[in-house]
Design an enzyme around this catalytic site. Structure first.
Site, PDB file in Angstrom:
ATOM      1  N   ASP A 279      56.321  55.973  17.034  1.00 23.09           N
ATOM      2  CA  ASP A 279      56.907  54.877  16.249  1.00 23.09           C
ATOM      3  C   ASP A 279      57.540  53.834  17.167  1.00 23.09           C
ATOM      4  O   ASP A 279      57.960  54.144  18.281  1.00 23.09           O
ATOM      5  CB  ASP A 279      57.954  55.457  15.285  1.00 23.09           C
TER       6      ASP A 279
ATOM      7  N   GLY B 243      55.724  48.031  16.729  1.00 28.42           N
ATOM      8  CA  GLY B 243      55.965  46.695  16.179  1.00 28.42           C
ATOM      9  C   GLY B 243      57.250  46.084  16.721  1.00 28.42           C
ATOM     10  O   GLY B 243      57.287  44.926  17.155  1.00 28.42           O
TER      11      GLY B 243
ATOM     12  N   TRP C 112      58.798  46.927  19.452  1.00 24.18           N
ATOM     13  CA  TRP C 112      58.632  46.707  20.891  1.00 24.18           C
ATOM     14  C   TRP C 112      58.016  45.320  21.116  1.00 24.18           C
ATOM     15  O   TRP C 112      58.477  44.555  21.969  1.00 24.18           O
ATOM     16  CB  TRP C 112      57.723  47.795  21.475  1.00 24.18           C
TER      17      TRP C 112
ATOM     18  N   ARG D 259      52.447  42.064  16.811  1.00 20.02           N
ATOM     19  CA  ARG D 259      52.595  43.518  16.626  1.00 20.02           C
ATOM     20  C   ARG D 259      51.436  44.291  17.251  1.00 20.02           C
ATOM     21  O   ARG D 259      51.623  45.377  17.804  1.00 20.02           O
ATOM     22  CB  ARG D 259      52.691  43.855  15.119  1.00 20.02           C
TER      23      ARG D 259
ATOM     24  N   GLU E  98      50.059  56.029   4.037  1.00 24.85           N
ATOM     25  CA  GLU E  98      50.879  54.905   3.530  1.00 24.85           C
ATOM     26  C   GLU E  98      50.669  53.626   4.351  1.00 24.85           C
ATOM     27  O   GLU E  98      50.990  52.525   3.887  1.00 24.85           O
ATOM     28  CB  GLU E  98      52.374  55.281   3.577  1.00 24.85           C
ATOM     29  N   ASN E  99      50.140  53.766   5.565  1.00 18.91           N
ATOM     30  CA  ASN E  99      49.996  52.587   6.437  1.00 18.91           C
ATOM     31  C   ASN E  99      48.943  51.588   5.953  1.00 18.91           C
ATOM     32  O   ASN E  99      48.883  50.454   6.431  1.00 18.91           O
ATOM     33  CB  ASN E  99      49.693  52.997   7.891  1.00 18.91           C
TER      34      ASN E  99
ATOM     35  N   ARG F 109      59.835  62.150  17.657  1.00 18.35           N
ATOM     36  CA  ARG F 109      59.653  60.825  17.055  1.00 18.35           C
ATOM     37  C   ARG F 109      60.366  59.813  17.928  1.00 18.35           C
ATOM     38  O   ARG F 109      61.550  59.984  18.250  1.00 18.35           O
ATOM     39  CB  ARG F 109      60.199  60.755  15.638  1.00 18.35           C
TER      40      ARG F 109
END
Ligand code: IPE
Ligand code: IPE
Ligand code: MG
Length: 239
Positions: free
Chosen positions: A17, A20, A22, A30, A64-65, A184
């Site tokens: 994770d 974006g 970063w 992104r 979900e992405n 994570r």
């Protein structure tokens, strides 16, 4: 044995994770963060091979992405395509056995052509003997459990034969040991629908570093931390 204090984890799972954020922090699109994220994945695989880790899993794209902007989804799929074509030789040379975990059903969202490439990459790397790398793609833990239960019911299993083992045997991870450690990056402290069944007794680590900056030193530090933890599985191990 990775369930004893001081032992190496056999299987490390990553929720990659922060790509974006970063990119945003550097004034970049992104997708540039996702590109650097692929580099971090390769770095992590190389470092894990060196350390003798047997299995890695990477959460690359969740069920979900798909709700993200269309151009970001298309960019991520293009990176995936490059990963299983242009970058395949590098993975083969390193001794990687690739697996793709997630919904690859014929009428599914990934599409036939891409699923064909994934299968081909799995076949071409099937002899990899240094490490197994699972890419979790169009993956959602709840969807995986629903898929497993449907398959079990269709196999006409009677209710009394249902068990933790029988459900496990229908999960995408059926032939892969549960992760010992889940990392994570980027500071969020949630699972976001990742391997909820398989992580039941995993050690969890939430690191502030953004995924594109994750490197071998972060991996070594996380594994060192893991090796100092006592995994009790509900028991009393020391007085
Ligand atoms: C993780 O980075 C990569 C994917 C989910 C594909 P993000 O894209 O979620 O990055 P942030 O969380 O927006 O920073
Ligand atoms: C989880 O990250 C999914 C992947 C890393 C592929 P997200 O960025 O999608 O999760 P949320 O939205 O912050 O929970
Ligand atoms: Mg995110």
């Amino acid at each position: 044995m990775s369930d004893q204090t001081g032992a190496l984890p056999r299987h490390i799972a990553f929720i990659m994770d922060g790509n974006g954020r970063w990119a945003k922090a550097r004034g970049l699109p992104r997708l540039e963060g996702h590109r650097k994220g692929v580099d971090a994945l390769h770095r992590t695989v190389d470092a894990a091979i060196e350390m003798g880790i047997e299995y890695l899993s990477f959460y690359a794209f969740s069920t979900e992405n798909w709700q993200r902007p269309a151009d970001e989804v298309a960019g991520l799929m293009a990176l995936l395509r490059a990963f299983v074509t242009k970058e395949l030789e590098k993975l083969k040379k390193a001794g990687v056995r690739l697996r793709f975990l997630g919904d690859q059903s014929p009428d599914g969202k990934l599409g036939d052509e891409l699923c064909g490439l994934l299968t081909k990459a799995e076949e071409e790397t099937s002899q990899g003997d240094k490490i197994t790398v699972c890419i979790c793609l169009n993956y959602g833990s709840r969807a995986e459990i629903v898929h497993a239960v449907k398959a079990l019911v269709q196999s006409a299993a009677d209710v009394d034969s249902l068990s933790e083992d029988s459900i496990s045997s229908y999960l995408y991870t059926k032939d892969i040991p549960d992760p010992d450690l889940c990392i994570r990056t980027s500071g969020e402290q949630r699972l976001s629908n990742f391997m909820m069944w398989q992580l039941a007794y995993a050690e969890l680590m939430f690191l502030p570093v953004a995924w594109p900056d994750f490197d071998a030193a972060h991996l070594r530090a996380a594994v060192g931390d893991f090796m100092g933890r006592e995994r009790r599985y509900g028991k009393v191990l020391s007085a």
